[in-house]
Design a protein around this motif. Sequence first.
Motif, PDB file in Angstrom:
ATOM      1  N   PHE A  25      96.975  86.092 172.773  1.00 36.69           N
ATOM      2  CA  PHE A  25      98.019  85.631 171.870  1.00 36.69           C
ATOM      3  C   PHE A  25      98.867  86.781 171.330  1.00 36.69           C
ATOM      4  O   PHE A  25      99.548  86.636 170.327  1.00 36.69           O
ATOM      5  CB  PHE A  25      97.416  84.837 170.711  1.00 36.69           C
ATOM      6  CG  PHE A  25      96.993  83.457 171.120  1.00 36.69           C
ATOM      7  CD1 PHE A  25      97.933  82.457 171.328  1.00 36.69           C
ATOM      8  CD2 PHE A  25      95.660  83.170 171.337  1.00 36.69           C
ATOM      9  CE1 PHE A  25      97.546  81.189 171.713  1.00 36.69           C
ATOM     10  CE2 PHE A  25      95.271  81.907 171.728  1.00 36.69           C
ATOM     11  CZ  PHE A  25      96.207  80.907 171.920  1.00 36.69           C
ATOM     12  N   GLN A  27     101.475  87.806 172.594  1.00 38.16           N
ATOM     13  CA  GLN A  27     102.817  87.252 172.684  1.00 38.16           C
ATOM     14  C   GLN A  27     102.736  85.830 172.145  1.00 38.16           C
ATOM     15  O   GLN A  27     102.220  84.927 172.787  1.00 38.16           O
ATOM     16  CB  GLN A  27     103.291  87.237 174.140  1.00 38.16           C
ATOM     17  CG  GLN A  27     104.695  86.697 174.322  1.00 38.16           C
ATOM     18  CD  GLN A  27     105.737  87.773 174.136  1.00 38.16           C
ATOM     19  OE1 GLN A  27     105.471  88.951 174.288  1.00 38.16           O
ATOM     20  NE2 GLN A  27     106.949  87.361 173.795  1.00 38.16           N
ATOM     21  N   GLU A  28     103.199  85.644 170.915  1.00 44.00           N
ATOM     22  CA  GLU A  28     103.072  84.333 170.270  1.00 44.00           C
ATOM     23  C   GLU A  28     103.991  83.320 170.941  1.00 44.00           C
ATOM     24  O   GLU A  28     105.129  83.622 171.284  1.00 44.00           O
ATOM     25  CB  GLU A  28     103.419  84.455 168.789  1.00 44.00           C
ATOM     26  CG  GLU A  28     103.137  83.195 168.015  1.00 44.00           C
ATOM     27  CD  GLU A  28     103.409  83.372 166.527  1.00 44.00           C
ATOM     28  OE1 GLU A  28     103.345  82.373 165.794  1.00 44.00           O
ATOM     29  OE2 GLU A  28     103.695  84.511 166.112  1.00 44.00           O
ATOM     30  N   LYS A  31     107.966  78.349 169.017  1.00 45.07           N
ATOM     31  CA  LYS A  31     107.899  76.978 168.508  1.00 45.07           C
ATOM     32  C   LYS A  31     109.211  76.251 168.812  1.00 45.07           C
ATOM     33  O   LYS A  31     110.291  76.753 168.499  1.00 45.07           O
ATOM     34  CB  LYS A  31     107.647  76.973 167.014  1.00 45.07           C
ATOM     35  CG  LYS A  31     106.292  77.527 166.595  1.00 45.07           C
ATOM     36  CD  LYS A  31     106.159  77.466 165.081  1.00 45.07           C
ATOM     37  CE  LYS A  31     104.816  77.981 164.615  1.00 45.07           C
ATOM     38  NZ  LYS A  31     104.692  77.912 163.139  1.00 45.07           N
TER      39      LYS A  31
END
Length: 362
Positions: A25, A27-28, A31
């Motif tokens: 994670f 690299q998020e 959204k």
Amino acid sequence: MIHRRQFMLSTGALALGAALPLGAFAQEAAKIGFVYVSPIGDAGWTYQHDLGRREMEKALGNKVQTKFVESVAEGPDAERVIREFATSGHKVVFATSFGYMNYVERVARQFPNVVFLHATGYKSGKNFAPYNARFYEGRYLNGVIAGKMTKSNVLGYVAAFPIPEVLQGINAFALGARSVNPKAEVRVIWVNAWYDPGKEREAAMTLISQGADMVTHHTDSTATMQAAEERGVHAFGYHSDMSKYGPKAQLTATTHHWGDFYTKTVQEVLAGTWKPTRVWGGFAEDMVRLAPLSSAVPADVKALVGKLEGQLKARTFHPFTGPIVDQSGKERVAAGVTMDDAALGKMDFFVQGVASKLPNAK
């Protein structure tokens, strides 16, 4: 039904995350939010957008995490939901109904680092843009089939609101029908709602009682198709293939496909290459398709529709090519001239062949 105020996180994104190794994670996931005007269900306008959302999510994998809110009314509640997406770290917000336009514009000004996309509107800005599909192309083909197959020469149309997008569809349906049957007429009943199965059913039943043996709709539910099946007349689905709700009634459907657009748009935003350009795609861009034609459609009609569909894909045919005359007999488009997108986007008249009058028409 999912409560309208509950944000729904894609379970696919969660399942994928659970399988990733420690440290994956770094690299998020970006959204991405979706605002829907009606319930998702299993057919219709919102269902097609949700199919597109899921296609985009599958294509981009753990690069994205999507959320949606369904059944959001076109009013202050829409602004609240759009704003909640922006304030909770969403990188892109897709608002999927015409009446969201002004709220998108307002919130976009306050959140310049968020990208907003608005379906079926016409406004744009530095960080928001409209997108739409040329539904009228499919409507013309539906009209050709209806004009060829009607026995009563009365075609019924259940319509939501008298905005240009809806008028384009009604007029294209009438032009298609009259191109093969000058006696055909289209009767319209307005329900003043995008999604109201009760009103849609009542309108369809009224049109059928007035002699319509072919019906279609520019509304979100399957009520018109179900009414046609019940009354033994033919119908054309809209948004989705609705044949399971009218196995005998449906002759075909004008269907909308958003997955490639959603995937490409989000990829551009993540790459930093996105620009606020208007997108309006049709058969040529594979954003509009016809559902499989029923076996009830004669072979010669199928051949004609196939030929016209090929011309639409090749952009060698445009349904709004003159001469086009309105109800009053006034020429709106001269012979050999094609309406441009600006004129289509301001459409405010019915063509000859539409028997009903526009609300508030003088």
